[in-house]
Design a protein around this motif. Structure first.
Motif, short mmCIF file in Angstrom:
data_model
loop_
_atom_site.label_atom_id
_atom_site.label_comp_id
_atom_site.label_asym_id
_atom_site.label_seq_id
_atom_site.Cartn_x
_atom_site.Cartn_y
_atom_site.Cartn_z
N MET A 1 26.84 44.97 28.63
CA MET A 1 27.08 45.69 29.88
C MET A 1 26.94 44.72 31.05
SD MET A 1 25.05 48.98 31.50
CE MET A 1 25.54 50.02 30.11
N THR A 2 27.88 44.76 31.99
CA THR A 2 27.83 43.89 33.15
C THR A 2 26.82 44.40 34.17
OG1 THR A 2 30.14 43.33 32.83
CG2 THR A 2 29.18 42.82 34.99
N ALA A 3 25.97 43.53 34.64
CA ALA A 3 24.96 43.93 35.63
C ALA A 3 25.62 44.26 36.95
CB ALA A 3 23.96 42.79 35.83
N ALA A 4 25.06 45.25 37.65
CA ALA A 4 25.60 45.62 38.95
C ALA A 4 25.39 44.49 39.94
CB ALA A 4 24.90 46.89 39.47
N PRO A 5 26.34 44.30 40.85
CA PRO A 5 26.17 43.24 41.87
C PRO A 5 24.90 43.49 42.68
CG PRO A 5 28.39 44.17 41.92
CD PRO A 5 27.58 45.05 41.03
N GLU A 6 24.30 42.41 43.13
CA GLU A 6 23.08 42.52 43.92
C GLU A 6 23.41 42.65 45.40
OE1 GLU A 6 21.27 38.87 42.74
OE2 GLU A 6 20.14 39.79 41.11
N TRP A 7 22.51 43.26 46.14
CA TRP A 7 22.66 43.37 47.58
C TRP A 7 22.60 41.99 48.22
CZ3 TRP A 7 23.65 48.22 49.32
CH2 TRP A 7 23.27 49.28 48.52
N LEU A 8 23.34 41.81 49.29
CA LEU A 8 23.31 40.55 50.03
C LEU A 8 22.51 40.77 51.31
CD1 LEU A 8 24.28 37.63 50.17
CD2 LEU A 8 26.35 38.43 51.30
N PRO A 94 23.51 32.07 65.21
CA PRO A 94 22.13 31.56 65.07
C PRO A 94 21.88 31.07 63.65
CG PRO A 94 22.13 33.94 64.96
CD PRO A 94 23.55 33.54 65.25
N ALA A 95 20.79 30.34 63.48
CA ALA A 95 20.38 29.91 62.14
C ALA A 95 19.94 31.11 61.33
CB ALA A 95 19.24 28.90 62.26
N PHE A 96 20.41 31.19 60.08
CA PHE A 96 20.05 32.31 59.22
C PHE A 96 20.01 31.84 57.77
CE2 PHE A 96 24.69 32.42 59.43
CZ PHE A 96 25.05 32.58 58.09
N THR A 97 19.39 32.65 56.93
CA THR A 97 19.40 32.40 55.49
C THR A 97 20.03 33.60 54.79
OG1 THR A 97 17.18 33.34 55.19
CG2 THR A 97 17.34 30.96 55.58
N ALA A 98 20.74 33.33 53.69
CA ALA A 98 21.37 34.39 52.90
C ALA A 98 20.73 34.42 51.51
CB ALA A 98 22.86 34.15 52.79
N SER A 99 20.50 35.62 51.00
CA SER A 99 19.91 35.74 49.67
C SER A 99 20.40 37.03 49.03
CB SER A 99 18.38 35.74 49.75
OG SER A 99 17.92 36.80 50.56
N ARG A 100 20.29 37.09 47.72
CA ARG A 100 20.65 38.29 46.97
C ARG A 100 19.41 39.10 46.65
NH1 ARG A 100 25.98 39.88 47.04
NH2 ARG A 100 27.33 38.04 47.01
N LEU A 101 19.54 40.41 46.70
CA LEU A 101 18.40 41.29 46.51
C LEU A 101 18.82 42.44 45.62
CD1 LEU A 101 15.43 41.74 47.55
CD2 LEU A 101 16.44 43.22 49.30
N GLN A 102 18.15 42.62 44.50
CA GLN A 102 18.50 43.70 43.60
C GLN A 102 18.21 45.04 44.26
OE1 GLN A 102 16.43 43.10 39.93
NE2 GLN A 102 17.77 41.43 39.28
N GLU A 103 18.96 46.07 43.85
CA GLU A 103 18.84 47.38 44.49
C GLU A 103 17.42 47.91 44.47
OE1 GLU A 103 20.97 51.76 44.41
OE2 GLU A 103 21.47 50.28 42.90
N ARG A 104 16.75 47.81 43.35
CA ARG A 104 15.39 48.34 43.25
C ARG A 104 14.45 47.58 44.19
NH1 ARG A 104 13.06 49.31 37.39
NH2 ARG A 104 14.83 50.72 37.49
N GLU A 105 14.63 46.28 44.28
CA GLU A 105 13.80 45.49 45.18
C GLU A 105 14.05 45.87 46.63
OE1 GLU A 105 14.91 41.58 44.12
OE2 GLU A 105 13.47 41.42 42.49
N TRP A 106 15.34 46.14 46.97
CA TRP A 106 15.66 46.54 48.34
C TRP A 106 14.96 47.84 48.70
CZ3 TRP A 106 18.67 50.98 49.54
CH2 TRP A 106 18.89 51.14 50.91
#
Length: 309
Positions: A1-8, A94-106
Motif C-alpha cells: 500500500m502506498t503511504a499517503a503524502p505528508e503535509w508540507l 524572507p528566510a524560511f525552512t521547509a519540512s514534511r509533517l505526517q498528518e498525525r504529527e500535524w
C-alpha cells in the motif's frame, strides 16, 4: 500500500511588526493554516503574553510563523508560489525552512500549541483535551481544523472579546437575541452566541467544509438544536437582533444591502476582517441605515459595530 503524502510545512521567524504581512504572504501562497508561536520557548515571564484586557490582542516580540500546506503540494511548486505571493505583496522573500509533517504529527502539533484563550471575565475558548481554567465560566470547546476561526486571529479574537465583554455582569449577555453568523468558518461566533444566551442562531458560508465543521463544533458544544447551518440563501428572508460578519472588506461592501436587510431596526451589526484604513469607506457604505458606535483596531485589523435605524 502506498503511504499517503505528508503535509508540507513552512517555518520562519519574524518580529511583531512584520507578522501581519508575513502571515498574509503565507496565506496568499496557498497555506491552509498559519500558526503563531513564541520564538522563545521557556517559562520566563519577562516576555510572556499575559492576560489582555477585553478587546486587546497581544503578540510576543519574537514570533515563529508556521504555514501548513496540502499534502499533494510539491516543494518546487510551493517555492514558485511563495515568490509569486511576495511579488504581489511587493516584499522580499524572507528566510524560511521547509519540512514534511505526517498528518498525525500535524494534529498533535495543533493540540500542543493551541491553549485556552480568555475573552472577557467569564468566557473561554478551550481545546477539547485540555482542562478549562475556569470550570464555572462559559467554556466553548473547539479544536483547530481546516475551517477558519479558532480565536487565534485578531479578527476573530476581537469579535469574541466584544461578545464576552459583559460576562463579568452576566453569563448570558445575549439573552433572547437571534443571531446570524455570516461567513461562519468554524462556526465559533454562532456557537459562542448560543452559549452566551442567544435564543437561536443561523450560520452561513459558501464553503461546504466550513458548514461541516460548524455542525461538528456545534454538536460538540451541545447547541446544534438551536443552530441552523447552510448556504447564504438560508437567511435571505430573515431579520434578527444581531448579525456578525467576520469576512473581508470587498464582500462586506458588496453585501451591504443583504446585511442591512438582515438586521432588524434597533438591532446591531458587528463587522470584522477589515483593515484600519478600510473603516471609513465601510462606514460610508452603511451609514444610510446604521448609526456607528466607536470602532476599534488591533494590530492593523479593525472591528466596527453599528445600530440599525
Amino acid at each position: 500500500m502506498t503511504a499517503a503524502p505528508e503535509w508540507l510545512e513552512i517555518t520562519l521567524k519574524t518580529s511583531r511588526d512584520e507578522v501581519e504581512t508575513l502571515e498574509n504572504w503565507l496565506f496568499k501562497s496557498g497555506a491552509l493554516s498559519v500558526t503563531l508561536l513564541d520564538s522563545v520557548d521557556d517559562e520566563e515571564l519577562s516576555h510572556a503574553v499575559l492576560e489582555p484586557v477585553p478587546g486587546e490582542v497581544r503578540l510576543w516580540d519574537d514570533i515563529t510563523l508556521v504555514g501548513l500546506y496540502a499534502r499533494e503540494t510539491l516543494l518546487d511548486e510551493l517555492h514558485d508560489a511563495l515568490h509569486l505571493a511576495a511579488a504581489m505583496l511587493e516584499i522580499a522573500v524572507p528566510a524560511f525552512t521547509a519540512s514534511r509533517l505526517q498528518e498525525r504529527e500535524w494534529e498533535r502539533t495543533w493540540m500542543d500549541t493551541f491553549k485556552p484563550m480568555q475573552f472577557g471575565e467569564h468566557f473561554w475558548i478551550c481545546p477539547t483535551e485540555q482542562e478549562a481554567p475556569d470550570p464555572s465560566a462559559i467554556n466553548l470547546r473547539l479544536d483547530p481544523g481546516m475551517a477558519f476561526g479558532t480565536g487565534t486571529h485578531a479578527t476573530t479574537a476581537q469579535c469574541l472579546a466584544w461578545m464576552g465583554a459583559e460576562t463579568a455582569r452576566t453569563l448570558r449577555p445575549l439573552e433572547g437575541c437571534r443571531v446570524i453568523d455570516y461567513g461562519c468558518g468554524s462556526g465559533v461566533l454562532a456557537i459562542a452566541a448560543l452559549l452566551l444566551g442567544a435564543e437561536r442562531a443561523w450560520a452561513v458560508d459558501i464553503d461546504p467544509q466550513a458548514l461541516s465543521a460548524t455542525r461538528d463544533n456545534a454538536r460538540q458544544n451541545g447547541v446544534l438544536d438551536k443552530l441552523e447551518v447552510g448556504m447564504p440563501e438560508l437567511v435571505n428572508d430573515l431579520s434578527v437582533e444581531l448579525v456578525l460578519a467576520n469576512i473581508l472588506f470587498k464582500p462586506l461592501m458588496d453585501l451591504a444591502d443583504t446585511l442591512t436587510a438582515s438586521v432588524k431596526p434597533g438591532g446591531r451589526l458587528v463587522v470584522s476582517g477589515i483593515l484600519r484604513e478600510q473603516m471609513e469607506p465601510l462606514r460610508e457604505r452603511y451609514s444610510e441605515h446604521f448609526e456607528f458606535e466607536p470602532g476599534q483596531d488591533q494590530d492593523g485589523w479593525a472591528l466596527m459595530t453599528a445600530i440599525r435605524r
